[in-house]
Write an enzyme that holds these catalytic residues in place. Structure first.
Site, mmCIF file in Angstrom:
data_model
loop_
_atom_site.group_PDB
_atom_site.id
_atom_site.type_symbol
_atom_site.label_atom_id
_atom_site.label_comp_id
_atom_site.label_asym_id
_atom_site.label_seq_id
_atom_site.Cartn_x
_atom_site.Cartn_y
_atom_site.Cartn_z
ATOM 1 N N GLU A 1 0.861 -1.234 0.146
ATOM 2 C CA GLU A 1 0.184 0.028 -0.196
ATOM 3 C C GLU A 1 0.902 1.163 -0.089
ATOM 4 O O GLU A 1 0.469 2.213 -0.723
ATOM 5 C CB GLU A 1 -0.786 0.031 1.330
ATOM 6 C CG GLU A 1 -2.106 1.156 1.011
ATOM 7 C CD GLU A 1 -3.245 0.575 1.933
ATOM 8 O OE1 GLU A 1 -3.549 -0.462 2.109
ATOM 9 O OE2 GLU A 1 -3.922 1.634 2.348
ATOM 10 N N GLU B 1 1.923 1.707 -3.469
ATOM 11 C CA GLU B 1 0.983 2.078 -4.379
ATOM 12 C C GLU B 1 0.699 3.715 -4.046
ATOM 13 O O GLU B 1 0.676 4.460 -4.992
ATOM 14 C CB GLU B 1 -0.326 1.488 -3.933
ATOM 15 C CG GLU B 1 -1.623 1.644 -5.011
ATOM 16 C CD GLU B 1 -2.583 0.726 -4.351
ATOM 17 O OE1 GLU B 1 -2.835 0.258 -3.127
ATOM 18 O OE2 GLU B 1 -3.685 0.949 -5.114
ATOM 19 N N CYS C 1 -8.749 -2.115 4.233
ATOM 20 C CA CYS C 1 -8.657 -3.415 5.070
ATOM 21 C C CYS C 1 -9.788 -3.861 5.497
ATOM 22 O O CYS C 1 -10.220 -4.977 6.347
ATOM 23 C CB CYS C 1 -7.735 -2.884 5.917
ATOM 24 S SG CYS C 1 -5.851 -2.568 5.529
ATOM 25 N N SER D 1 -7.591 1.623 -2.845
ATOM 26 C CA SER D 1 -6.354 0.992 -3.038
ATOM 27 C C SER D 1 -6.640 -0.365 -3.454
ATOM 28 O O SER D 1 -7.945 -0.893 -3.287
ATOM 29 C CB SER D 1 -5.720 0.496 -1.600
ATOM 30 O OG SER D 1 -4.775 -0.324 -1.480
ATOM 31 N N LYS E 1 -15.548 -9.743 8.012
ATOM 32 C CA LYS E 1 -14.562 -10.668 7.642
ATOM 33 C C LYS E 1 -15.259 -11.932 7.151
ATOM 34 O O LYS E 1 -14.813 -12.644 6.266
ATOM 35 C CB LYS E 1 -13.457 -10.836 8.827
ATOM 36 C CG LYS E 1 -12.705 -9.837 8.901
ATOM 37 C CD LYS E 1 -11.792 -9.421 7.751
ATOM 38 C CE LYS E 1 -10.813 -8.212 7.970
ATOM 39 N NZ LYS E 1 -10.200 -7.700 7.068
ATOM 40 N N GLU F 1 -16.181 -11.152 3.899
ATOM 41 C CA GLU F 1 -15.029 -10.892 2.800
ATOM 42 C C GLU F 1 -14.394 -12.346 2.368
ATOM 43 O O GLU F 1 -14.094 -12.498 1.290
ATOM 44 C CB GLU F 1 -13.870 -10.207 3.883
ATOM 45 C CG GLU F 1 -12.577 -10.198 2.979
ATOM 46 C CD GLU F 1 -11.632 -9.381 3.672
ATOM 47 O OE1 GLU F 1 -11.770 -8.338 4.482
ATOM 48 O OE2 GLU F 1 -10.375 -9.670 3.551
ATOM 49 N N GLU G 1 -13.858 -12.694 -5.550
ATOM 50 C CA GLU G 1 -12.832 -12.261 -6.279
ATOM 51 C C GLU G 1 -11.499 -12.762 -5.221
ATOM 52 O O GLU G 1 -10.414 -12.600 -5.629
ATOM 53 C CB GLU G 1 -12.769 -10.558 -6.132
ATOM 54 C CG GLU G 1 -14.002 -9.987 -6.546
ATOM 55 C CD GLU G 1 -15.024 -9.720 -5.423
ATOM 56 O OE1 GLU G 1 -15.797 -10.639 -5.625
ATOM 57 O OE2 GLU G 1 -14.661 -9.208 -4.492
ATOM 58 N N CYS H 1 -10.512 -1.897 14.772
ATOM 59 C CA CYS H 1 -10.586 -3.382 15.130
ATOM 60 C C CYS H 1 -11.037 -3.479 16.444
ATOM 61 O O CYS H 1 -11.569 -4.406 17.077
ATOM 62 C CB CYS H 1 -9.650 -4.090 14.539
ATOM 63 S SG CYS H 1 -9.338 -3.692 12.703
#
Ligand code: SF4
Ligand code: SF4
Ligand code: SF4
Ligand code: FES
Lengths: 150, 587
Positions: free
Chosen positions: B289, B292, B309, B329, B368, B371, B376, B515
């Site tokens: 990152e 990037e 994230c 990102s 999550k 996720e 993907e 978190c």
């Protein structure tokens, strides 16, 4: 052709939450019910989340969120019919139609309403479907009656 | 307006509470005064920081001269008030309220996840409910199990509306409301859509405040157990940075205690074949990152760069701000990066067929789970993550396994995906990703490290933290870290309006504070606790010998032997992803 929702909305110029109920009434008056699509448009217009509009619309008995079915069933639950056991007929209709009172069947064939008094107390318990009346109704007859309406 | 005037002018008043004279400020509610004086008043709908709905009435108290009891959560104290918080009359009222709630509640406590930690149960105990005085019909609504992450059981809902308020006021997602009326009332999305069909982002903040078993995560501990018991499956596990400073609370450690070592022992005893630290994945994320960010700045590409994230944030963005996708990102989250590396690099080194690996992630997060299910996030036909357990699920599993965390010895994470740095550790607090990324970005442009590693402007529990960080004499990076989706929305609107603050780099976390306050963490919503958990992470960062992601030697070896360079084709294949719009803005 019915008025577009945006045309209805354009009559409400404040664009705030005080206009929600009048807008819902106007939409229902025009279309006979409040569609999902119209809720999203109202949501954008008033900047009120659709979940909140749905909460309001379902709170008031006057609002209908499904299009009315091809045939409208009005089951009388007025005093006379109540005394003659109309309450017991409600679950029979609900089971037969697989929808709850106040709702429309999945195939759009029937809407089941409970009404206060049809003014046909002599026939109690009584149900009215479209322009027909069925008096001294018993649970056993319901299936046969419903079959007449396609 | 009335409340804001109240906030401005506060004046001292004299009141009596349970016959005790008190001098207090008139900006306080009766409930606040009681709490400050050690007097307990039960509450079901009230939450700090949230507009009171006054819907449950369990908090009623008597005020002399008032015709009726008043809700203490929404009544402000006034000069001369004589308040009784626990008179026989009040106790009787509260008992009836509880009895009525119980009357149409599906009472299957023994089968309920909240058994023993349910606020309705607690009240039934306190008010000594011993028989069914009212026989109500029980509601029979279907369980909503459509989502990978969140399960709603409407029959256990007491309609307190805490979830609705948190979703509205903390997250601004507005996914749900109380709909219909009377006995039919039910919390649902517009048009009764299921959780899966709705715009709910599965952040789980509502789950943390629900007083009953009506909201919970989809529990996959049985699937994990079965994988462990299968001799042909290699079960690896990774543990997110924030878990080690939160899980101890449930086992009697003081808030913020780091129990990493004991946690690793517990996981090994439970039968996981390899125990890794997601901080490794976080360090990897930072390298990709930061690279990037510097590329986008130096090559004049799309800015700002927005961090990715937090899966609840990603889902929110895809529903409501999909026009911002070009700014995102492309980096996967630490969890997914780590999963991809376990099933490629690690599997190769261990000479294990990747398809034999079942990769479990212990996460502070409910989203999550969603996720892990994203199509993907799959490489070479295998999902990066096979199962996600929240902190709460792990706590239950550890207890079920008969382990007493407190008396376990310490062990170390397995190499090489167990090596970690202070930079990756602070990912668990809002602002941590940004701080870690800036440390490495500085090194990338200057080829030397920052003199002072602490970037304190982006620390703390404020919802929006802005900072200007000078990387070189010519380059100052404008940064903002936002947590809680209501704050995320403010920043997204700024970007839509043309980015007037000229941000280069934005970090967004769906949960307020990051978190450490994730939707999968132990229940409750206490700012003090969140502060202490964050402090614990920053203290750990100071104690690490390595505090920069690019100095993680295991990550360096991963690049040298496998990924080659930052942003290489291999890195793109395994560590980067893409996003897509979910629907137009439809709350
Ligand atoms: S929500 Fe509470 S009261 Fe209801 S079944 Fe579960 S533990 Fe029992
Ligand atoms: S789901 Fe839980 S938080 Fe939401 S209204 Fe029901 S009981 Fe309250
Ligand atoms: S999980 Fe988050 S978005 Fe979904 S209903 Fe709960 S608070 Fe709202
Ligand atoms: S806590 Fe005060 S009314 Fe619910």
């Amino acid at each position: 052709m019915p008025t577009k929702i945006s045309d209805i909305l354009s009559h409400f110029t404040q664009g705030n939450s005080s206009e929600l109920i009048p807008i819902l009434q106007a939409v229902q008056a025009e279309y006979g019910f409040i569609s999902e699509e119209s809720v999203y448009e109202i949501s954008e217009y008033l900047n009120i989340p659709s979940s909140k509009i749905y909460g309001v619309a379902t709170f008031y008995a006057q609002f209908r969120l499904q299009p009315p079915g091809r045939h409208v069933i009005n089951l009388c639950t007025g005093t006379a019919c109540h005394v003659k056991g109309s309450e017991k007929l409600i679950p029979v209709f609900e089971q037969e139609l697989k929808c709850k009172a106040g709702e429309t069947t999945k195939d759009g064939r029937f809407t089941l309403n409970l009404v206060a008094c049809l003014g046909a107390c002599a026939l109690s318990p009584v149900v009215n479907i479209d322009s027909d009346f069925y008096g001294n109704l018993t649970a056993g007859e319901i299936k046969k009656i419903l079959r007449k309406y396609k | 307006m009335a409340t804001s005037t109240k906030l401005l002018i506060s004046k001292p008043v004299n009141i009596w509470m349970n016959d005790e004279p008190m001098k207090v400020e008139d900006t306080q509610t009766i409930l606040q005064v009681a709490r400050n004086h050690g007097i307990h008043i039960p509450t079901l709908c009230y939450l700090d920081e949230i507009t009171p709905t006054g819907s449950c009435r369990i908090c009623v108290v008597e005020v002399e001269g008032f015709p009726r009891p008043v809700p203490s959560c929404s009544t402000f104290v006034k000069e001369g008030m004589k308040i009784h918080t626990n008179s026989p009359k009040i106790q009787a009222i509260r008992k009836v309220i509880v009895e009525l709630l119980v009357a149409n509640h599906e009472m299957d406590c023994l089968y309920c996840e909240r058994n023993g930690e349910c606020e309705l149960q607690d009240l039934a105990k306190i008010y000594n409910i011993r028989d069914h005085r009212f026989l109500g019909s029980k509601r029979q609504n279907p369980l909503d199990q459509t989502s990978m992450a969140l399960v709603r059981d409407p029959n256990k809902c007491i309609l307190c509306q805490r979830c609705v308020k948190v979703c509205d006021e903390v997250q601004s997602v507005h996914a749900i409301d109380v709909t219909k009326r009377g006995f039919e009332s039910i919390v649902t999305s517009a048009f009764g859509k299921t959780i899966h069909e709705s715009s709910c982002v599965l952040c789980g903040q509502c789950v943390r405040v629900c007083p009953t078993g009506a909201l919970k995560e989809r529990d996959v501990s049985t699937e994990v157990r079965e994988a462990i018991d299968d001799p042909n499956t290699i079960v690896t596990v990774q543990v997110a940075p924030s878990i080690s400073v939160t899980i101890g609370e449930e086992f009697g450690f003081p808030i913020g205690t780091d129990v990493s070592g004991k946690l690793v022992t517990a996981l090994k005893r439970m039968g996981f074949d390899a125990v890794f630290d997601t901080v490794f994945g976080a360090d990897l994320t930072i390298l990709e990152e930061a690279n990037e960010l510097i590329k986008r700045i130096t090559e004049n590409k799309t800015l700002p760069l927005i961090s990715t994230c937090s899966p609840g944030w990603i889902k929110f963005m895809e529903h409501e701000y999909a026009d911002l996708i070009p700014y995102m990102s492309t980096c996967k989250s630490p969890m997914s990066m780590q999963g991809a590396i376990i099933k490629s690099y690690w599997a190769k080194n261990q000479q294990i067929m990747p398809k034999r690996i079942f990769q479990v992630a212990i996460m502070p997060c409910m989203a999550k789970k969603f996720e892990a299910d994203r199509s993907e996030l799959v490489n070479d036909g295998l999902p990066n993550t096979d199962a996600v357990l929240t902190t709460r699920e792990l706590i239950r599993a550890i207890k079920k396994f008969g382990l007493d965390l407190k008396s376990l010895p310490d062990s170390k994470y397995d190499d090489p995906l167990g090596e970690s740095t202070g930079a990756g550790k602070i990912f668990g607090a809002s602002g941590g990703v940004m701080e870690a990324a800036l440390r490495t970005a500085y090194w990338l442009v200057n080829k030397k490290n920052l003199e002072h590693l602490e970037i304190t402007q982006v620390r703390g529990i404020e919802g929006i933290k802005r900072a200007k960080i000078q990387l070189t004499p010519e380059l100052t990076v404008n940064c903002v870290a936002a947590s809680g989706l209501k704050n995320a929305r403010i920043i997204c609107d700024e970007i839509r309006a043309g980015n007037p603050n000229n941000y280069h780099f934005i970090e967004i976390m769906a949960c307020p504070g990051g978190c450490i306050n994730g939707g999968g963490q132990p229940r409750g919503m206490d700012l003090e606790v969140i502060k202490q958990r964050a402090q614990a992470l920053y203290k750990l960062d100071e104690q690490y010998t390595i505090r920069l992601s690019h100095e993680n030697t295991a990550v360096q070896r991963l690049y040298a032997n496998f990924l080659k360079t930052l942003g290489s084709n291999e890195a793109h294949h395994l560590l980067h992803t893409h996003y897509y719009p979910r629907s137009e803005r439809r709350h």
